[in-house]
Design a protein around this motif. Structure first.
Motif, PDB file in Angstrom:
ATOM      1  N   ALA A   1      13.469   0.093  -0.721  1.00 39.64           N
ATOM      2  CA  ALA A   1      12.591  -0.487  -1.740  1.00 39.64           C
ATOM      3  C   ALA A   1      12.651   0.261  -3.064  1.00 39.64           C
ATOM      4  CB  ALA A   1      11.150  -0.507  -1.231  1.00 39.64           C
ATOM      5  N   GLY A   2      13.186   1.475  -3.038  1.00 33.13           N
ATOM      6  CA  GLY A   2      13.255   2.263  -4.259  1.00 33.13           C
ATOM      7  C   GLY A   2      11.901   2.741  -4.743  1.00 33.13           C
ATOM      8  N   ARG A   3      10.996   3.015  -3.784  1.00 31.31           N
ATOM      9  CA  ARG A   3       9.676   3.516  -4.144  1.00 31.31           C
ATOM     10  C   ARG A   3       9.182   4.439  -3.030  1.00 31.31           C
ATOM     11  NH1 ARG A   3       6.404  -2.146  -3.470  1.00 31.31           N
ATOM     12  NH2 ARG A   3       8.341  -2.923  -4.365  1.00 31.31           N
ATOM     13  N   GLU A   4       8.151   5.183  -3.317  1.00 36.95           N
ATOM     14  CA  GLU A   4       7.646   6.102  -2.300  1.00 36.95           C
ATOM     15  C   GLU A   4       6.877   5.344  -1.219  1.00 36.95           C
ATOM     16  OE1 GLU A   4       4.934  10.164  -1.814  1.00 36.95           O
ATOM     17  OE2 GLU A   4       4.962   9.080  -3.744  1.00 36.95           O
ATOM     18  N   ILE A   5       7.225   5.616   0.023  1.00 36.73           N
ATOM     19  CA  ILE A   5       6.529   5.068   1.185  1.00 36.73           C
ATOM     20  C   ILE A   5       6.236   6.246   2.108  1.00 36.73           C
ATOM     21  CG2 ILE A   5       6.573   3.477   3.138  1.00 36.73           C
ATOM     22  CD1 ILE A   5       6.705   1.963   0.554  1.00 36.73           C
ATOM     23  N   THR A   6       4.988   6.408   2.501  1.00 35.62           N
ATOM     24  CA  THR A   6       4.620   7.531   3.352  1.00 35.62           C
ATOM     25  C   THR A   6       4.256   7.036   4.746  1.00 35.62           C
ATOM     26  OG1 THR A   6       2.300   7.412   2.677  1.00 35.62           O
ATOM     27  CG2 THR A   6       3.762   8.841   1.385  1.00 35.62           C
TER      28      THR A   6
ATOM     29  N   ALA B   1      17.051   6.896  18.611  1.00 36.76           N
ATOM     30  CA  ALA B   1      15.589   6.845  18.566  1.00 36.76           C
ATOM     31  C   ALA B   1      15.111   7.457  17.249  1.00 36.76           C
ATOM     32  CB  ALA B   1      14.999   7.604  19.747  1.00 36.76           C
ATOM     33  N   TRP B   2      14.204   6.782  16.576  1.00 39.29           N
ATOM     34  CA  TRP B   2      13.729   7.234  15.270  1.00 39.29           C
ATOM     35  C   TRP B   2      12.210   7.355  15.272  1.00 39.29           C
ATOM     36  CZ3 TRP B   2      10.610   3.256  13.786  1.00 39.29           C
ATOM     37  CH2 TRP B   2      10.925   1.975  14.256  1.00 39.29           C
ATOM     38  N   SER B   3      11.693   8.144  14.349  1.00 40.23           N
ATOM     39  CA  SER B   3      10.247   8.337  14.223  1.00 40.23           C
ATOM     40  C   SER B   3       9.691   7.405  13.158  1.00 40.23           C
ATOM     41  CB  SER B   3       9.940   9.786  13.849  1.00 40.23           C
ATOM     42  OG  SER B   3      10.375  10.041  12.518  1.00 40.23           O
ATOM     43  N   LEU B   4       8.390   7.240  13.150  1.00 42.89           N
ATOM     44  CA  LEU B   4       7.753   6.407  12.126  1.00 42.89           C
ATOM     45  C   LEU B   4       7.910   7.027  10.742  1.00 42.89           C
ATOM     46  CD1 LEU B   4       6.252   3.678  12.646  1.00 42.89           C
ATOM     47  CD2 LEU B   4       6.648   5.028  14.687  1.00 42.89           C
ATOM     48  N   ALA B   5       7.991   8.349  10.666  1.00 39.04           N
ATOM     49  CA  ALA B   5       8.255   8.994   9.375  1.00 39.04           C
ATOM     50  C   ALA B   5       9.643   8.612   8.876  1.00 39.04           C
ATOM     51  CB  ALA B   5       8.128  10.505   9.514  1.00 39.04           C
TER      52      ALA B   5
ATOM     53  N   HIS C   1       0.800  -1.219   0.000  1.00 32.06           N
ATOM     54  CA  HIS C   1       0.000   0.000   0.000  1.00 32.06           C
ATOM     55  C   HIS C   1       0.839   1.278   0.000  1.00 32.06           C
ATOM     56  CE1 HIS C   1      -3.577  -2.408   0.660  1.00 32.06           C
ATOM     57  NE2 HIS C   1      -3.006  -2.982   1.704  1.00 32.06           N
ATOM     58  N   GLY C   2       2.158   1.138   0.209  1.00 39.07           N
ATOM     59  CA  GLY C   2       3.025   2.305   0.180  1.00 39.07           C
ATOM     60  C   GLY C   2       2.855   3.225   1.377  1.00 39.07           C
ATOM     61  N   THR C   3       2.372   2.659   2.489  1.00 44.50           N
ATOM     62  CA  THR C   3       2.094   3.492   3.659  1.00 44.50           C
ATOM     63  C   THR C   3       2.385   2.745   4.952  1.00 44.50           C
ATOM     64  OG1 THR C   3       0.296   4.590   2.457  1.00 44.50           O
ATOM     65  CG2 THR C   3       0.342   4.868   4.842  1.00 44.50           C
ATOM     66  N   VAL C   4       3.023   3.449   5.870  1.00 46.84           N
ATOM     67  CA  VAL C   4       3.162   2.980   7.246  1.00 46.84           C
ATOM     68  C   VAL C   4       2.044   3.637   8.044  1.00 46.84           C
ATOM     69  CG1 VAL C   4       4.603   3.017   9.325  1.00 46.84           C
ATOM     70  CG2 VAL C   4       5.671   2.726   7.064  1.00 46.84           C
ATOM     71  N   VAL C   5       1.170   2.838   8.601  1.00 40.86           N
ATOM     72  CA  VAL C   5       0.022   3.367   9.346  1.00 40.86           C
ATOM     73  C   VAL C   5       0.249   3.158  10.837  1.00 40.86           C
ATOM     74  CG1 VAL C   5      -2.462   3.211   9.727  1.00 40.86           C
ATOM     75  CG2 VAL C   5      -1.522   2.857   7.427  1.00 40.86           C
ATOM     76  N   ALA C   6       0.073   4.212  11.611  1.00 41.87           N
ATOM     77  CA  ALA C   6       0.225   4.122  13.065  1.00 41.87           C
ATOM     78  C   ALA C   6      -0.498   5.294  13.702  1.00 41.87           C
ATOM     79  CB  ALA C   6       1.705   4.128  13.456  1.00 41.87           C
ATOM     80  N   ASN C   7      -0.588   5.261  15.027  1.00 42.40           N
ATOM     81  CA  ASN C   7      -1.154   6.405  15.748  1.00 42.40           C
ATOM     82  C   ASN C   7      -0.139   6.947  16.757  1.00 42.40           C
ATOM     83  OD1 ASN C   7      -2.248   3.675  16.941  1.00 42.40           O
ATOM     84  ND2 ASN C   7      -2.284   5.061  18.701  1.00 42.40           N
ATOM     85  N   ALA C   8       1.139   6.882  16.357  1.00 42.27           N
ATOM     86  CA  ALA C   8       2.238   7.255  17.246  1.00 42.27           C
ATOM     87  C   ALA C   8       2.662   8.711  17.116  1.00 42.27           C
ATOM     88  CB  ALA C   8       3.442   6.346  16.987  1.00 42.27           C
ATOM     89  N   GLY C   9       2.026   9.456  16.224  1.00 42.93           N
ATOM     90  CA  GLY C   9       2.394  10.850  16.046  1.00 42.93           C
ATOM     91  C   GLY C   9       3.852  11.006  15.650  1.00 42.93           C
TER      92      GLY C   9
END
Length: 290
Positions: free
Chosen positions: A214-219, A200-204, A155-163
């Motif tokens: 992956a060589g593609r857009e992931i948001t 420490a890293w963010s979900l973004a 889906h090209g997306t990381v989904v979370a509610n971690a802000g």
């Protein structure tokens, strides 16, 4: 010296045994497992196998020996772990083990999210037992994310509610190396280690790492907690476990998994594995070569 690892065929336990085998003679290592068949490869290397089940306290009677150093790898079944761990602690106390190391959660008593409750209760049970202990408070595993790469890549997306919360994760191999160091070294009795990655890293930033590999857009899509719960349940995650994952994201949002004490790197004698390195390897394994 005899070292015992419980849950020794699980994701963390087997890595601890593998790490121990680098420096400890196989005949000094014991693997406590539910399935003797699953442990056959360890037996073939000379590791002693003892069969016991956290859910059957009677199988733990006599499973430990006086003077052994024991690693209690926390159970994986949320909601069942306190009675499971109680059975192990009581068996260890009855045997008179020399050390009981336990894999808890980063932050200990200060961790106010639901997944931490059973870990905090277990630590108190160990303290109440009077056993010589070492608390290994593990932070988040990077593999908790990379194991779920398929829908991210689809889906090209990381989904979370971690802000914008950050995660100081490390690999299971990193945490296993720390456990092995504590089981084979001296000066760890009564110690409490807050174990986490160096950065420490963010979900973004995680989404960016997946995109680069992956060589593609992931948001990164930060969604409300209720929305994330619906998405997880819709994807087949049991409702109760989905609620726990959502609650962890809220803890990340509050900064509870961002701590970088440096304990993990000090125990293993090297920097922890960078998140991007783990992501690159996971993406490479997930995406067939052209």
């Amino acid at each position: 010296m005899s070292i015992v690892v419980t849950g020794a065929t699980g994701e963390l336990g087997r890595r601890v045994v593998e790490r121990l085998l680098v420096t400890v003679p196989a005949e000094e290592i014991t693997a406590v497992v539910r399935s003797e068949e699953k442990a056959a490869p360890l037996a073939a290397r000379g590791v002693e196998i003892r069969v016991a089940d956290y859910d059957r306290p009677e199988t733990l009677t006599g499973v430990f020996r006086a003077g052994e150093r024991v690693l209690l790898v926390s159970g994986s079944e949320v909601g069942k772990r306190v009675p499971q761990h109680t059975a192990v602690i009581e068996a260890a106390k009855a045997a008179g083990v020399a050390q009981l190391a336990y894999t808890g959660v980063l932050g200990g008593p200060g961790a106010d999210f639901r997944l931490a409750d059973e870990h905090k209760a277990t630590e108190q049970l160990i303290l109440d037992s009077g056993l010589p202990y070492t608390f290994l408070r593990n932070g988040w595993y990077t593999e908790n994310y990379t194991a779920n790469l398929a829908p991210v890549l689809e889906h090209g997306t990381v989904v979370a509610n971690a802000g914008d919360g950050r995660v100081a994760s490390a690999t299971r191999a990193d945490y296993a190396a720390a456990a092995a160091a504590v089981l084979t070294g001296e000066g760890h009795l009564g110690a409490v280690y807050e174990l986490s990655g160096d950065v420490a890293w963010s979900l973004a930033e995680y989404a960016d790492a997946v995109a680069a590999a992956a060589g593609r857009e992931i948001t990164y899509s930060d969604v409300p907690a209720a929305t994330h719960q619906e998405i997880l349940v819709g994807a087949g995650v049991p409702e109760g476990f989905a609620a726990i994952l959502v609650d962890v994201d809220e803890a990340i949002r509050r900064g509870l998994l961002a701590g970088t004490s440096g304990d993990l790197a000090r125990l293993i004698g090297r920097p922890t594995t960078p998140m991007a390195e783990t992501v690159a390897a996971a993406v490479s394994a997930a995406v067939p070569a052209a």
